[in-house]
Scaffold this motif. Structure first.
Motif, PDB file in Angstrom:
ATOM      1  N   ARG A 121       3.589 -16.573  16.740  1.00 29.61           N
ATOM      2  CA  ARG A 121       4.012 -16.142  18.057  1.00 29.61           C
ATOM      3  C   ARG A 121       5.180 -15.170  18.023  1.00 29.61           C
ATOM      4  N   GLU A 122       5.879 -15.091  16.885  1.00 26.74           N
ATOM      5  CA  GLU A 122       6.993 -14.153  16.792  1.00 26.74           C
ATOM      6  C   GLU A 122       6.463 -12.746  16.581  1.00 26.74           C
ATOM      7  N   SER A 123       7.145 -11.778  17.167  1.00 29.80           N
ATOM      8  CA  SER A 123       6.689 -10.394  17.075  1.00 29.80           C
ATOM      9  C   SER A 123       6.760  -9.873  15.650  1.00 29.80           C
ATOM     10  N   SER A 124       7.688 -10.400  14.839  1.00 27.67           N
ATOM     11  CA  SER A 124       7.808  -9.909  13.453  1.00 27.67           C
ATOM     12  C   SER A 124       6.980 -10.710  12.486  1.00 27.67           C
ATOM     13  N   GLY A 125       6.185 -11.595  12.987  1.00 31.38           N
ATOM     14  CA  GLY A 125       5.415 -12.482  12.112  1.00 31.38           C
ATOM     15  C   GLY A 125       4.638 -11.742  11.047  1.00 31.38           C
ATOM     16  N   PRO A 126       3.686 -10.882  11.424  1.00 31.48           N
ATOM     17  CA  PRO A 126       2.889 -10.217  10.380  1.00 31.48           C
ATOM     18  C   PRO A 126       3.712  -9.324   9.454  1.00 31.48           C
ATOM     19  N   THR A 127       4.771  -8.718   9.953  1.00 30.23           N
ATOM     20  CA  THR A 127       5.582  -7.823   9.080  1.00 30.23           C
ATOM     21  C   THR A 127       6.453  -8.592   8.124  1.00 30.23           C
ATOM     22  N   SER A 128       6.538  -9.888   8.256  1.00 34.31           N
ATOM     23  CA  SER A 128       7.372 -10.702   7.364  1.00 34.31           C
ATOM     24  C   SER A 128       6.614 -11.204   6.154  1.00 34.31           C
ATOM     25  N   CYS A 129       5.340 -10.905   6.074  1.00 32.98           N
ATOM     26  CA  CYS A 129       4.531 -11.397   4.956  1.00 32.98           C
ATOM     27  C   CYS A 129       4.966 -10.716   3.656  1.00 32.98           C
ATOM     28  N   PRO A 130       5.097 -11.458   2.508  1.00 31.06           N
ATOM     29  CA  PRO A 130       5.261 -10.825   1.189  1.00 31.06           C
ATOM     30  C   PRO A 130       4.034  -9.951   0.929  1.00 31.06           C
ATOM     31  N   LEU A 131       4.266  -8.652   0.572  1.00 32.98           N
ATOM     32  CA  LEU A 131       3.152  -7.714   0.606  1.00 32.98           C
ATOM     33  C   LEU A 131       3.387  -6.554  -0.335  1.00 32.98           C
ATOM     34  N   VAL A 132       2.315  -6.141  -1.065  1.00 32.31           N
ATOM     35  CA  VAL A 132       2.312  -4.848  -1.774  1.00 32.31           C
ATOM     36  C   VAL A 132       1.783  -3.853  -0.750  1.00 32.31           C
ATOM     37  N   PHE A 133       2.705  -2.959  -0.320  1.00 26.25           N
ATOM     38  CA  PHE A 133       2.330  -2.133   0.819  1.00 26.25           C
ATOM     39  C   PHE A 133       1.968  -0.711   0.465  1.00 26.25           C
ATOM     40  N   ALA A 134       2.268  -0.248  -0.845  1.00 21.33           N
ATOM     41  CA  ALA A 134       1.942   1.147  -1.172  1.00 21.33           C
ATOM     42  C   ALA A 134       1.897   1.321  -2.672  1.00 21.33           C
ATOM     43  N   LEU A 135       1.333   2.489  -3.081  1.00 21.21           N
ATOM     44  CA  LEU A 135       1.341   2.913  -4.488  1.00 21.21           C
ATOM     45  C   LEU A 135       2.532   3.831  -4.693  1.00 21.21           C
ATOM     46  N   GLN A 136       3.312   3.555  -5.733  1.00 24.48           N
ATOM     47  CA  GLN A 136       4.421   4.451  -6.074  1.00 24.48           C
ATOM     48  C   GLN A 136       3.881   5.688  -6.778  1.00 24.48           C
ATOM     49  N   SER A 137       2.872   5.482  -7.628  1.00 28.49           N
ATOM     50  CA  SER A 137       2.255   6.597  -8.359  1.00 28.49           C
ATOM     51  C   SER A 137       1.101   7.153  -7.530  1.00 28.49           C
ATOM     52  N   SER A 138       0.435   8.194  -8.054  1.00 26.15           N
ATOM     53  CA  SER A 138      -0.703   8.793  -7.359  1.00 26.15           C
ATOM     54  C   SER A 138      -1.872   7.828  -7.383  1.00 26.15           C
ATOM     55  N   ALA A 139      -2.601   7.855  -6.297  1.00 21.00           N
ATOM     56  CA  ALA A 139      -3.796   7.016  -6.252  1.00 21.00           C
ATOM     57  C   ALA A 139      -4.915   7.591  -7.090  1.00 21.00           C
ATOM     58  N   LEU A 140      -4.831   8.919  -7.443  1.00 20.47           N
ATOM     59  CA  LEU A 140      -5.853   9.563  -8.263  1.00 20.47           C
ATOM     60  C   LEU A 140      -5.549   9.327  -9.734  1.00 20.47           C
ATOM     61  N   VAL A 141      -6.504   8.741 -10.423  1.00 17.53           N
ATOM     62  CA  VAL A 141      -6.314   8.402 -11.842  1.00 17.53           C
ATOM     63  C   VAL A 141      -7.473   9.014 -12.613  1.00 17.53           C
ATOM     64  N   PRO A 142      -7.180  10.025 -13.521  1.00 21.87           N
ATOM     65  CA  PRO A 142      -8.277  10.638 -14.282  1.00 21.87           C
ATOM     66  C   PRO A 142      -8.772   9.697 -15.374  1.00 21.87           C
ATOM     67  N   LEU A 143     -10.086   9.857 -15.672  1.00 25.47           N
ATOM     68  CA  LEU A 143     -10.690   9.040 -16.714  1.00 25.47           C
ATOM     69  C   LEU A 143     -10.293   9.583 -18.087  1.00 25.47           C
ATOM     70  N   GLY A 144     -10.221   8.625 -19.041  1.00 28.07           N
ATOM     71  CA  GLY A 144     -10.011   9.010 -20.437  1.00 28.07           C
ATOM     72  C   GLY A 144      -8.589   9.425 -20.759  1.00 28.07           C
ATOM     73  N   LEU A 145      -7.649   9.263 -19.828  1.00 30.36           N
ATOM     74  CA  LEU A 145      -6.263   9.666 -20.063  1.00 30.36           C
ATOM     75  C   LEU A 145      -5.372   8.477 -19.750  1.00 30.36           C
ATOM     76  N   THR A 146      -4.425   8.154 -20.675  1.00 29.05           N
ATOM     77  CA  THR A 146      -3.524   7.016 -20.475  1.00 29.05           C
ATOM     78  C   THR A 146      -2.638   7.306 -19.275  1.00 29.05           C
ATOM     79  N   THR A 147      -2.667   6.365 -18.296  1.00 25.39           N
ATOM     80  CA  THR A 147      -1.997   6.585 -17.016  1.00 25.39           C
ATOM     81  C   THR A 147      -1.182   5.349 -16.680  1.00 25.39           C
ATOM     82  N   THR A 148      -0.032   5.557 -16.049  1.00 22.11           N
ATOM     83  CA  THR A 148       0.808   4.450 -15.588  1.00 22.11           C
ATOM     84  C   THR A 148       0.693   4.341 -14.072  1.00 22.11           C
ATOM     85  N   VAL A 149       0.402   3.112 -13.601  1.00 22.04           N
ATOM     86  CA  VAL A 149       0.272   2.845 -12.175  1.00 22.04           C
ATOM     87  C   VAL A 149       1.520   2.114 -11.700  1.00 22.04           C
TER      88      VAL A 149
END
Length: 1897
Positions: free
Chosen positions: A685-713
């Motif tokens: 019932r609280e307005s901040s309820g859903p925003t208080s959930c522990p959450l991975v909310f974004a990618l720090q690195s690029s979402a595009l990952v080429p094949l065959g190349l060592t990549t850090t996510v």
């Protein structure tokens, strides 16, 4: 379930199969709705319900059943030996017509018992003149009363199954006889229709005694003191009774009959009698009207709104006949209104003389009795409500009782019964298709149909429709079944909604009992909201309006509040309960309209459904075990919410529709407001309820990952501080179902977010595509951290799908794909994977194909260029494409990266060619190997230049360079209409098919090549009117085909290629279809399917109005289904042209010339004809279509008949056309059929090579033998072949002569048709001078009599007239007794002094006397004919009906004349009149001798004027007064005409539209020749100027008076004073002056002097004429006859075809009588078809049609002169010859009259045979239709018959043979029973004033 036949005890064995020798008697089956029992005795007729038992009457069977349809007793009532012509008891010796006859149940009634005694069942059948018996109600097999020797007063029911009988049993006070112990009298009032057989004097309504039966009385007898409805004419008042009911001391009869008072239309009447009225003084009837529904079919007495009413189902009649159509209605009449109308009619007839207040007639006396309405005192009706001796009766109202249809139906309604339910009236209606309809009758008399039940599909529901004693079921009787149908099916509706939706007035929802019931079955139905009526649309079921709370957690328990409307009231001691799902009930607390319950405990709830986070349980409000209303409540599970959303459990929990909260440390979603082990909780019932959930909310690195190349996510998270344990973080990437766990390093950011860096990894996936989307999330220990929705890694592979540099470089830059040319194979890779320097630019474009390679100068078409490196995007090629040096703008929507460019060709302005260039950026342009050419296509010609507006014409367009662009770039138009290209286009030709146009017009042809539009200068296409076919003949061919059909019509020239097509189907398919009884075999239209195919032939157009089509060849193994003409897009089926279908026949057969030895040459003697034999030669081809060739020359076909072909070969033997044989062969060609008939060798007188001496020696040696053999052979062969040779030769001569006079015939025929055209416009209207029926009947019935009985009056003194007429009326009643009539006729015929003329006269008198009872007349005639057949079968059956030697034969002649009058009027009259006019016109064109009657133009050689008379045609101007003006009228005459002949021709012309009897007579007028102002000369046949030579005096002619052509004449009335011999004779007289007409010793002559010697006796003169006629007639005279015959041929054909055609249905009388003759032949075992043919010929063509042909004045108001009569005699003889079965062969000695039509008679014979055959093969059973027609004829013409005079003339014969007739009647046992002799004596007493004689008797 089966039950065996009698006895009923065997019904106990229903589980066993019945014995084979006994048929199944009763079949009982049950259905959830309808029970039924099937019984023998179809059609079942009547049904009675009494004391719970059912009684069923049918044909030969009677059943007694329980109310549950179990058979209790069964009785057989027939068949028995009987005949409707005989009176019971039946003695076979006295009744030869008796046969085993079915007993149809006519009445089935219950008579109540005397006092407390048991009642009886009254059963009346159709056998034995409709006698009745009584049976015990408890066991119908026990007879209580049956008469063994019934008298005529006991005949109750109609003896004809088709004639209705109704009855009602009444109980009245026994005034006369004391009535025994009870003092009551049981009577039965019976209404029955008129029957033509048996006693004809039974009144329509009679009273019959039932009980008690005192001594000397009989049960069921019609006693004088019991009363009857007296009727003047039984057959005229042929009432069709429908119902009889007793109500309020009255008896009512419902019936329909013809309205004899007003319009003669059929109407329904209701009549009424007082129950106590034994004399029928109170009889009164009123017509019932109901919006055009005029024929009652069934009725029932019921109540409506508490008042009695009569419910009637009525049908609309078919035209003015008693035949009911399917249109029907329910009409309701209140009994109060009916009684008021009946009382009003009585009152008006008693006191007002039948007149209403306005003077109009409101009541009258019906049934042709001698009574009339009176003016009695005003209180007469109240004083005598049931009438009295002094009151008029029977009374009929002219004012109908009106009603509005309550319910209408398109299926014929046949039965009705009614019930009252809860104050509502329900009508149950049965129909002709076995359905029972239920109708609610509202208070305003309107009706609502609310249901129908199929009881016995396809079977008629009988009128006896009964409700059981409890009003629960309807008993329905059909042809074979008795069914028990519930009045409603309320109990089958198990819930309130279905109960209310059934809309049944019987049904309603009983709320507290929870069932669908009738109102009285619901205990509290009087209280509101307890019983909800289903027929009230505003009623609604009790429902839960709202439920609070609507949802709750499954883990808690609360109070639930239900809001309910329309809750029925309860007593204080009663309560409700709530039931959740299937859980135990909870007590409910009621507060006003709300109800409170406790929700169930959590542990009692059922488990949650898999895959769902909630469940819905019904909440039922219960009264005991009855559910009153139901609502729904939802129980949810918060734990299931998070389990179903693993990737974001916290978010799912907090945004759920349920009231859920999240415990992050426990990873738990709960409805509680606290967590179990800690205080941290996130509230929804609280307005901040859903925003208080522990959450991975974004990618720090690029979402595009080429094949065959060592990549850090790297991932970013928030709200992770809630976790305080030291568990490590792990990144999880999921690719193709495989999880990759990557340890993660955590770094906290200043904004309280965390960054997670996953360990580097080289990702791979197996799918060959540029991009792959994979899940990624974070895990802390075993706890999964939520991920924002849509957070995913995008793995990609640069090499997937990028095959060249342009495609690679077209990949978006963020992917980092480059074209790497350094590797072994240049490819597209990730930039960091390229080992060499990536290419900055791509190679030049490569073009592999260009389509098309040509285009118009104007451009506008699309050019498709395919290749590689054609740019990375559309913008790369913009402005870079040229075609033959001209810019070509690319199309963005059609561009494909690197591989395809589509550009629009631009205008070049001139013809040019060159390659296609594509330039991309700065690279060199790509160049095509193909050369593109700009062309300028030209249209040169268009063929054809016209076609029909329906389209379908194939146009050929010729030109140059037409193959410019692609096929899809080409389109053709004719004006706005497209022309569809149908073939491959070449460079010089294009073919298109025209589409339809909406009008005829000229249009230009346009061909579009892209944007280029080309036309043909000065050439247009003309849309013309569609072709129309008006005629196509012939309409038959043989299988081989090739027969030329001449098609005529309009606009045929517009058709490009007309085709005739035949649609055929293999016979195997036909046989399969016949076995399956498919509807295709009887369908009239053609239905295409895969088994059919067509064969076609092209037609040849001769002109715009004619074309010829050879018939296609078909094989005998197929059936022809249709023939049509395909005229471009117009299809014309052959049968639509003239209403006749095209017929294929087997090929004609031609036999070889030498049938015994086909290989031996046929010897032919020059100068003769070759005769070819065959079969069916003329069935499908004519002589003109047949050719024959003998070798290389033609053999001229002279004659062709059905079995022979005669051809005349050349005089010299032709050459052979075959090298293999020297002799020529004869070949006959018939269409495609070519038949080789063998070799022909001419006989020739060749020189003998045998020496003379040898010849003499051989001759001498064999002379004796040869001579004797030759004599024998020659005698035999000469006799046998002479007739055939003569026949062939005569036929050949006749045909040659006809060919020679053909041109003359055609010219004459053309002149004749021109003359007849004016006449044709008048014929059919007032111009057809048909005689009225009375005159027609006089001339046919009494030929040659000056004053027929129809025209006479009864010559009696006034003092005797009434008595004599009364006696004649009684004689008329006697004639209506068949026994009297047949005995009367047989007695007269047995008298020696009763001449043949007397027989005919008596037959015609009987015809007039019985003309108003033609149905009865017909039955008597049939009976007498049966006796006649019996006589001739024993002698020679072929002689029957050959002459008119008996009374019945003349009766047959008259009967045919009556029945065929309308056919003459509508069909045959017009062609007969046209033939008469044509004959008269032709005869008048040539000279006619007024004295001898001979004419130049005739068909009769004995009336042929053989001398060559010089004459010339001239025109007289006749002055005719037209109003006040006098106008000249041209009239054609001959100069050789006598003055009387001239006057006749003038009268014909001036009065051409008037009947002959309405013209002035020629001898009443004088002919005046006028010249100048004062020159008036009266012309006459004989005056002082007449030329006298010796003993001969010549009749004056126009030539005698030298009247010039164009002279003016006038007809003036003959002066009374002018006497003398102006008019010695009339040409209009029937007999010309042939025999010695003398005047003062002088003999008259006109054109030729009679060659007869006046001294020779007259009897010798006739023999001399016969000898003269027998002489060979010179060819010149035969030519005249043939010329006349050819001119009249069309009109003769028209008459014969009108008489003998079956295209329209033959007259019903002909079909009926031919059926009768067929039946007679079958009955007497006559299987010789020739005998039946002779009977039919003698009864119709020779008996009726020949008489009409010879005497058209019997039908038409015309004058038949001797010269016309002579021609008609020849035509009539031809008709006679055509109807005979003997072969018609003529020879040299045959009469010329027979020679004339020798060729036509075989064709006419076929017409007759087809006529007989078609009638025989048509479905019989026209009895009912015949009776309806006879009834119609009786009513139509009876008023024109002078029956009183006819009866008086008949009495003269009775008087002449009085003793013999009396003796004959007294000798007959049945006659004695009916007191016929006594009744005849009464007649004699009245007619001859012999009162003392009757007193003595």
């Amino acid at each position: 379930m089966l039950a065996s036949s009698i006895p009923p005890s065997l019904l106990l064995l229903f589980l066993l199969p019945p014995p084979p020798s006994h048929p199944a008697d009763v079949i009982v089956t049950s259905d959830p709705v309808v029970w039924w029992v099937e019984e023998h005795g179809a059609p079942l007729a009547h049904l009675v319900l009494e004391a719970g038992h059912l009684y069923v009457g049918g044909v030969d069977h009677l059943y007694q059943l329980t109310s549950d349809l179990e058979v209790m007793s069964h009785v057989r009532t027939g068949p028995h030996l009987d005949s409707p012509d005989c009176l019971p008891p039946i003695v076979p010796q006295e009744c030869p017509s008796a046969t085993p006859t079915h007993n149809h149940n006519k009445l089935l009634l219950v008579e109540a018992g005397q006092g407390a005694g048991p009642g009886s069942l009254i059963v009346c059948g159709s056998l034995f003149q409709g006698i009745c018996d009584k049976r015990r109600l408890s066991n119908i097999s026990e007879l209580l009363y049956q008469t063994s020797n019934p008298v005529d007063t006991q005949y109750v029911a109609a003896n004809d199954p088709r004639v209705s009988t109704v009855a009602v049993v009444i109980t009245t006070e026994n005034k006369q006889e004391g009535g025994g112990a009870s003092g009551v009298l049981h009577l039965m009032l019976v209404g029955r229709g008129y029957t033509s057989k048996g006693p004809g004097d039974i009144p329509p309504i009679t009273t019959r005694r039932l009980s008690p039966v005192p001594p000397l009385r009989r049960a069921f007898s019609q006693e004088e003191e019991l009363g009857k409805l007296v009727v003047g004419s039984y057959s005229e008042y042929n009432n069709h009774f429908v119902k009889a009911v007793a109500h309020n001391n009255h008896v009512y009869f419902l019936f329909s009959r013809r309205d004899m008072w007003h319009k003669k239309e059929y109407r329904t009447y209701a009549s009424r009698l007082c129950s106590s009225d034994r004399s029928f003084y109170s009889y009164v009837e009123v017509p019932l009207m109901c919006s055009g529904y005029n024929l009652a079919q069934g009725a029932g007495l019921g109540s409506h709104a508490g008042e009695p009413a009569l419910f009637i189902v009525m049908a609309a009649g078919q035209a003015s006949t008693p035949v009911a159509t399917n249109r029907s209605a329910l009409c309701v009449y209140g009994m109060a209104e009916l009684d008021a109308m009946l009382r009003r009619a009585q009152e008006v007839c008693y006191t007002e003389g039948g007149r209403g207040s306005g003077g109009q007639e409101e009541a009258y006396i019906e049934y042709a009795v001698s009574s009339k309405c009176l003016k009695l005192p005003k209180n007469s009706l109240s004083e005598y409500p049931c009438g009295g001796e002094h009151t008029p009766n029977p009374i009929a109202s002219t004012v109908p009782l009106q009603a509005t249809p309550t319910f209408t139906s398109t299926t014929q309604l046949t039965a009705v019964t009614t019930a009252t339910e809860a104050g509502h009236t329900i009508a149950f209606l049965g129909d002709g298709e076995g359905r029972l309809h239920k109708v609610l009758v509202r208070s305003d008399w309107s009706g609502d149909l609310y249901g129908s039940v199929s009881v016995d599909s396809g079977s008629v529901i009988r009128a006896d429709l009964l409700l059981d004693e409890n009003q629960q079921h309807v008993y329905v009787l059909t042809n074979r079944r008795l069914s028990k149908v519930p009045v409603s099916t309320c109990e089958r509706q198990t819930d309130c909604q279905s109960c209310l939706s059934v809309r049944d007035p019987y049904c309603g929802w009983c709320v507290l009992e929870g069932r669908c019931s009738r109102k009285h079955q619901c205990r509290r139905h009087m209280q509101p909201n307890h019983w909800l009526w289903s027929f009230e649309p505003t009623n609604q079921c009790v429902i839960v309006q709202s439920l609070r709370p609507a949802n709750q957690s499954k883990d808690e328990q609360t109070q639930v509040t239900l809001s309910v409307d329309q809750l029925p009231a309860l007593t204080e001691a009663e309560s409700l309960s709530c039931v959740f799902g299937l859980l135990p009930p909870q007590p409910a607390v009621i507060t006003a309209t709300t109800i409170t319950c406790q929700s169930p405990a959590p542990e009692l709830l059922p488990p949650m459904p898999t895959g769902s986070d909630h469940m819905i349980l019904p909440v039922s409000l219960m009264f005991g075990h009855v559910t009153i209303a139901t609502g729904n409540m939802t129980f949810y599970d918060c734990g299931a919410v998070s389990r179903l959303n693993q990737s974001s459990q916290c978010l799912a929990c907090l945004i759920s529709v349920w009231r859920c909260n999240w415990c992050p440390l426990d990873q738990l979603c709960t409805h509680n407001h606290s967590c179990a082990n800690q205080h941290i909780i996130l509230y929804q019932r609280e307005s901040s309820g859903p925003t208080s959930c522990p959450l991975v909310f974004a990618l720090q690195s690029s979402a595009l990952v080429p094949l065959g190349l060592t990549t850090t996510v790297a991932l970013r998270g928030r709200n992770l501080d809630v976790y305080t344990d030291e568990a490590p973080y792990v990144c999880v990437v999921q690719i193709e179902g495989v999880q990759i766990n990557l340890p993660a390093a955590v770094e906290k950011q200043p904004d309280n977010t965390h960054t997670f860096t996953c360990s580097p990894h080289q990702f791979q996936y197996a799918v060959s595509q540029l991009q792959y989307s994979s899940d990624v999330y974070l895990r802390r220990g075993e706890r999964r951290i939520d991920v924002s929705p849509g957070l995913r890694l995008q793995l990609y592979d640069c090499s997937a799908g990028q095959s060249d540099c342009s495609q690679c470089r077209a990949v978006p830059e963020e992917y980092g794909c480059v074209w790497c040319s350094g590797s072994p194979i240049p490819s597209c890779v990730y930039n960091q994977s390229c080992t060499s320097v990536p290419a900055d630019t791509c190679p030049p474009p490569q073009i592999t194909q260009v389509r098309p390679v040509s285009g118009p100068l104007e451009g506008g078409i699309l050019v498709t260029i395919t290749g590689s490196n054609l740019g990375m995007r559309y913008q790369d090629v913009v402005g870079g494409v040229t075609v033959a040096g001209v810019q070509c703008p690319p199309q963005p929507e059609r561009y494909q990266i690197s591989t395809r460019v589509v550009c629009e060709l631009q205008s070049s302005g001139k013809q040019r060619e060159g390659p296609v260039l594509v330039t991309v950026g700065t690279t060199p342009p790509g160049k095509s190997q193909q050369i593109f050419t700009y062309q300028d296509p030209q249209l040169l010609d268009l063929v054809p230049d016209k076609g029909p507006v329906s389209g379908g014409t194939r146009l050929t367009i010729r030109g140059r360079q037409l193959l410019t662009g692609q096929r899809s770039d080409l389109s053709a138009f004719l004006g706005p209409q497209p022309c569809y290209i149908v073939e491959e286009v070449t460079d010089s030709e294009l073919v298109c098919q025209t589409g339809p146009s909406n009008q005829t017009k000229e249009v230009k042809l346009r061909v579009l090549f892209g944007k280029a539009e080309k036309t043909i200068t000065k050439v247009t296409f003309r849309y013309l009117d569609n072709p129309v076919i008006t005629d196509a003949s012939p309409a038959e061919s043989f299988y081989e085909g090739g027969r030329v059909i001449m098609v005529t019509g309009k606009n045929l020239g517009v058709v490009q290629q007309p085709i005739i097509s035949v649609w055929v189907e293999p016979l195997e398919v036909q046989r399969v279809k016949r076995r399956r009884r498919l509807a295709l075999l009887t369908a009239k239209q053609l239905v295409f399917n895969s088994t059919m195919r067509t064969v076609s032939e092209p037609c040849s157009v001769l002109s715009s109005s004619q074309m010829t089509c050879p018939t296609p060849k078909v094989t005998p193994e197929v059936k022809v289904k249709g023939v049509w003409f395909q005229l471009d897009n117009v299809r014309v089926h052959f049968e639509t042209i003239k209403g006749k279908s095209f017929t294929y026949y087997p090929n004609p057969e031609l036999f070889p010339l030498n049938r015994e030895a086909p290989d031996v040459p046929y010897r032919f003697k020059p100068g003769g004809v070759i005769a070819v034999e065959g079969l069916d030669l003329t069935r499908a081809i004519s002589r003109q279509e047949v050719t024959a060739r003998l070798g290389d020359q033609e053999c001229d076909v002279k004659t062709l008949d059905n079995t022979h072909l005669y051809c005349e070969p050349p005089e010299i033997q032709p050459m052979s056309v075959e090298d293999s044989n020297e002799l020529p062969s004869l070949q006959v060609f018939m269409g495609n059929l070519r038949v080789d008939l063998g070799l022909v060798q001419y006989d020739s007188d060749s020189v003998s090579v045998v020496p003379l001496a040898a010849q003499i020696g051989l001759g001498a040696g064999a002379a004796v033998i040869i001579l004797s053999v030759l004599v024998i052979i020659l005698m035999y062969r000469r006799k046998s072949k002479q007739a055939l040779r003569d026949y062939k030769k005569v036929l050949l001569q006749l045909e040659t002569l006809e060919i020679n006079v053909g041109d003359q015939c055609r010219k004459e025929f053309t002149d004749l048709m021109t003359e007849m055209m004016d006449l044709s416009s008048d014929v059919g209207g007032p111009g057809l001078p048909l005689l009225d029926y009375r005159t027609y009947a006089e001339r046919v019935f009494f030929p040659g009599q000056q004053v027929a009985p129809l025209s006479r009056q009864l010559d009696l003194p006034e003092s005797r007239r009434q008595t004599v007429e009364q006696g004649l009326q009684q004689l008329n009643n006697l004639l209506n007794n068949r026994l009297f009539l047949t005995r009367f006729i047989h007695t007269l015929e047995a008298q020696q002094g009763f001449s043949q003329r007397d027989r005919g006269y008596v037959a015609s008198l009987l015809t007039i006397a019985l003309h108003d009872k033609l149905e009865y007349f017909t039955e008597v005639m049939k009976s007498l004919l049966q006796d006649l057949v019996q006589q001739y079968v024993a002698k020679n059956p072929k002689l029957m009906l050959r002459r008119t030697e008996t009374v019945v034969e003349k009766m047959l002649t008259n009967w045919m004349s009556i029945c065929l009058y309308s056919f003459l009027k509508e069909v045959a009259g017009e062609p007969l009149f046209m033939l008469y006019r044509a004959i008269k016109y032709q005869v008048d064109k040539g000279p006619v001798d007024s004295v001898t009657g001979k004419a130049k133009r005739t068909l009769n050689d004995s009336h042929l004027l053989r001398e060559d008379i010089e004459y010339c045609s001239m025109t007289l101007m006749v002055l005719v007064k037209n109003g006040v003006e006098v106008q000249p009228c041209p009239v054609k005459v001959l100069d050789t005409d006598t003055i009387t002949q001239v006057k006749d021709k003038i009268l014909d012309q001036v009065y051409r539209g008037a009947p002959f009897t309405q013209r002035p007579a020629a001898d009443s007028l004088d002919l005046e020749w006028r010249s100048g102002q004062a020159g008036h000369l009266t012309l006459s046949d004989d005056d002082v100027t007449a030329v006298v030579q010796g003993r001969w005096k010549r009749v004056n002619t126009l030539q005698h008076y030298k009247v010039p052509d164009g002279a003016t004449v006038a007809l003036i009335p003959r002066s009374q004073s002018s006497g003398g011999v102006n008019q010695v004779f009339q040409t209009g007289e029937k007999t010309p002056m042939l025999e010695g007409e003398e005047e003062e010793g002088l003999r008259l002559w006109h054109l030729v002097k009679s060659s007869e010697d006046p001294e020779i006796p007259k009897h010798r003169k006739s023999s001399m004429r016969e000898r003269e006629r027998a002489k060979a007639i010179p060819e010149i005279y035969l030519t005249r006859l043939l010329s006349m015959k050819g001119t009249l041929q069309k009109f003769v054909d028209d008459v014969f075809v009108a008489i003998l055609s079956t295209k329209r249905p033959p007259p019903i009388a002909v079909r009926f009588f031919f059926d009768f003759l067929d039946d007679m032949a079958e009955k007497h075992g006559i299987d010789d078809p020739e005998t039946v043919h002779i009977w039919k010929t003698n009864s119709l063509p020779l008996r009726f049609w020949v008489n009409i042909l010879k005497n058209p004045q019997f039908v038409l108001d015309v004058q038949v002169t001797d010269s016309i009569d002579a021609i008609l005699s020849v035509i009539a003889q031809t008709f006679i010859d055509s109807c005979t079965t003997s072969e018609h062969k003529v020879g040299r000695d045959s009469p010329v009259n027979k020679l004339l039509y020798a060729r036509e008679i075989p064709r006419y014979k076929q017409l007759v045979e087809r006529y007989y055959s078609d009638i025989h093969s048509a479905a019989s059973g026209c009895y009912q239709e015949m009776n309806s027609t006879l009834t119609e004829l009786s009513g139509s013409f009876a008023s024109e018959m002078n029956s009183v005079v006819a009866l008086h003339e008949l009495y003269k014969y009775i008087n002449k043979y009085y003793d013999q007739i009396i003796m004959s009647l007294e000798e007959d046992a049945s006659g004695q029973k009916m007191q016929l002799a006594y009744r005849l004596q009464q007649v004699a007493a009245l007619v001859e004033n012999k009162t003392q004689e009757i007193l003595v008797l």
